[in-house]
Design an enzyme around this catalytic site. Structure first.
Site, mmCIF file in Angstrom:
data_model
loop_
_atom_site.group_PDB
_atom_site.id
_atom_site.type_symbol
_atom_site.label_atom_id
_atom_site.label_comp_id
_atom_site.label_asym_id
_atom_site.label_seq_id
_atom_site.Cartn_x
_atom_site.Cartn_y
_atom_site.Cartn_z
ATOM 1 N N GLN A 183 0.812 -1.221 0.000
ATOM 2 C CA GLN A 183 0.000 0.000 0.000
ATOM 3 C C GLN A 183 0.841 1.265 0.000
ATOM 4 O OE1 GLN A 183 -3.124 0.392 -0.515
ATOM 5 N NE2 GLN A 183 -3.794 -1.736 -0.355
ATOM 6 N N SER A 203 3.163 -4.936 -5.210
ATOM 7 C CA SER A 203 2.262 -5.539 -6.181
ATOM 8 C C SER A 203 1.904 -4.547 -7.276
ATOM 9 C CB SER A 203 0.996 -5.989 -5.454
ATOM 10 O OG SER A 203 0.109 -6.615 -6.363
ATOM 11 N N HIS A 205 -0.813 -4.200 -9.198
ATOM 12 C CA HIS A 205 -2.170 -3.667 -9.367
ATOM 13 C C HIS A 205 -2.610 -2.689 -8.282
ATOM 14 C CE1 HIS A 205 -4.763 -6.070 -6.480
ATOM 15 N NE2 HIS A 205 -3.640 -6.738 -6.412
ATOM 16 N N CYS A 330 -16.790 -10.134 3.995
ATOM 17 C CA CYS A 330 -17.711 -11.234 3.717
ATOM 18 C C CYS A 330 -16.919 -12.532 3.711
ATOM 19 C CB CYS A 330 -18.373 -11.045 2.360
ATOM 20 S SG CYS A 330 -19.397 -9.591 2.284
HETATM 21 C C1 LIG Z 1 -3.519 -6.086 -1.867
HETATM 22 C C2 LIG Z 1 -2.585 -6.395 -0.772
HETATM 23 C C3 LIG Z 1 -1.911 -7.625 -0.733
HETATM 24 C C4 LIG Z 1 -2.154 -8.717 -1.760
HETATM 25 O O1 LIG Z 1 -1.549 -8.370 -2.977
HETATM 26 P P1 LIG Z 1 -1.869 -9.240 -4.294
HETATM 27 O O2 LIG Z 1 -0.888 -8.698 -5.284
HETATM 28 O O3 LIG Z 1 -3.273 -8.930 -4.647
HETATM 29 O O4 LIG Z 1 -1.626 -10.651 -3.972
HETATM 30 C C5 LIG Z 1 -1.027 -7.839 0.291
HETATM 31 N N1 LIG Z 1 -0.812 -6.910 1.241
HETATM 32 C C6 LIG Z 1 -1.437 -5.724 1.241
HETATM 33 C C7 LIG Z 1 -1.143 -4.735 2.315
HETATM 34 C C8 LIG Z 1 -2.345 -5.433 0.239
HETATM 35 O O5 LIG Z 1 -2.972 -4.253 0.253
#
Ligand SMILES: *Cc1c(COP(=O)(O)O)cnc(C)c1O
Length: 387
Positions: A183, A203, A205, A330
């Site tokens: 994040q 990540s 995305h 959920c």
């Molecule tokens: C979205 C997220 C993940 C998971 O990442 P992916 O690439 O979707 O597997 C892990 N940690 C945090 C803090 C995230 O916000």
């Protein structure tokens, strides 16, 4: 100016691609399609060169070396590789690992598996803002501790941990430090050298890059970190992660990191301004709203608000024109209140009536003003007049 509905304010869940990321990726689906491991011909060599360029782009953003960038399928895999890989590789040193209770499931669940497999885990609690106590962490480190995993920024409430202090402590006590920076990347500056980070997950995305593509940074000197791989195979990525590289995805994440490097300061300032306008606007119009998280140490794009006396389910159902996340998860059978909100002391009822607004690139002042004016109607109690 009326914004286009629905308004997307759930950027901590995922982001669209930046147009420039999409354009950078485009040629790598059909023209430059080579296998980056097949360098005996020009097809593979071109793919390899593109991957190398992306490695440099990611390394630049976090002040790492290109050789320290390991491609993965996302942060879930990066976290699993860092945590299980270190636990197995260093099991002769000890079987004790440390984390904290508001981590993402992609950290908590690998830790739980290690616990079932006979490792000893210390789960640190957090204060009412969601921050760990670094002195408590210092007290928890033992001679047989092999890894500390503390996220840079929380996905639900945006709270930032004192990463530099934690990094320095781990260095001093000779314990590896992993941070899930999914994040924080692109929103706050991160420097693996000055922050003392040994392993870092990110990540694509969450950063205007592609889904299914991520990175694990693995420190190569002072100390040289070793990990037991999760996948056995062709020995790609210095043996850390076998499998043919996702070249278009890698090119995309590289470009996303380059854009983040050059725009982080200006964009974070813009987002913080919009976020503050949103939060202040809602709090001015609706009585009793409380802020979850740490307003002094928080991601610039995130605000998580609780609406006392409001039915959580009704509130969420009314949000059809604004895409946000609620304070409940959920699960297969039932609605559970968010464990992050519970950990900072929010009662279950209030957790249900909580909303995370996470802003991003495409959000404008008009979006914010629309949401501010719409919220009183949604909580069913327009308490104060429109300003
Ligand atoms: C979205 C997220 C993940 C998971 O990442 P992916 O690439 O979707 O597997 C892990 N940690 C945090 C803090 C995230 O916000």
């Amino acid at each position: 100016m009326k914004p286009t509905l629905p308004i997307y304010m759930d950027h901590n869940a995922t982001t669209y691609l930046d147009r420039r990321v999409f354009e950078a990726m485009r040629p790598f689906f059909m023209e430059t399609f080579g296998n980056a491991a097949s360098r005996s011909h020009s097809f593979g060599a071109a793919a390899h060169q593109a991957v190398d360029h992306a490695r440099q782009q990611v390394a630049n953003l976090i002040n790492a070396l290109p050789t320290e960038i390991i491609w993965t399928s996302g942060s879930t895999e990066s976290n699993n590789l860092a945590i299980k890989g270190a636990a197995d590789m260093y099991r002769d040193k000890g079987k004790h690992l440390i984390t904290q209770v508001t981590e993402h499931k992609a950290v908590l669940d690998p830790y739980k598996r290690l616990e079932r497999d006979g490792y000893e885990i210390t789960w640190l609690g957090v204060d009412r803002h969601g921050r760990i106590d670094v002195n408590e962490l210092a007290g928890a480190i033992r001679p047989d501790t092999i890894l500390v995993s503390i996220m840079t920024a929380n996905n639900e409430i945006g709270t930032l941990q004192s990463i530099r202090e934690i990094g320095a402590l781990c260095k001093e006590r000779k314990v590896l430090f992993h941070t899930d920076a999914t994040q924080a990347i692109g929103k706050v500056p991160i420097d693996v050298q000055t922050d003392g980070i040994d392993l870092l997950s990110l990540s694509g995305h969450k950063l205007y890059g592609p889904k299914g593509c991520g990175v694990l940074y693995v420190r190569s000197r002072a100390p040289r970190v070793r990990l037991t791989p999760i996948f056995d195979g062709g020995g790609h990525e210095s043996g850390f992660r076998s499998g043919t590289l996702n070249v278009p995805g890698i090119v995309g994440i590289g470009m996303a990191c380059e854009i983040a490097s050059s725009e982080i300061h200006e964009e974070s300032r813009r987002l913080a301004m919009l976020r503050d306008r949103l939060q202040a606007g809602i709090m001015r119009r609706i009585e009793g709203v409380t802020v979850n998280g740490d307003e002094r140490h928080r991601l610039p794009n995130t605000t998580n608000l609780s609406f006392p006396g409001v039915n959580g389910q009704e509130l969420l159902a009314s949000m059809n024109d604004i895409a946000v996340s609620s304070g409940s998860a959920c699960t297969s059978a039932s609605m559970e209140p968010s464990y992050v909100l519970r950990a900072i002391g929010v009662e279950p009822e209030l957790a249900y009536a909580s909303i995370r607004f996470s802003l991003g690139q495409r959000n404008t002042e008009a979006d914010v003003d629309y949401v501010v004016n719409a919220m009183p109607g949604k909580v069913g109690r327009p308490i104060m007049a429109r300003v």
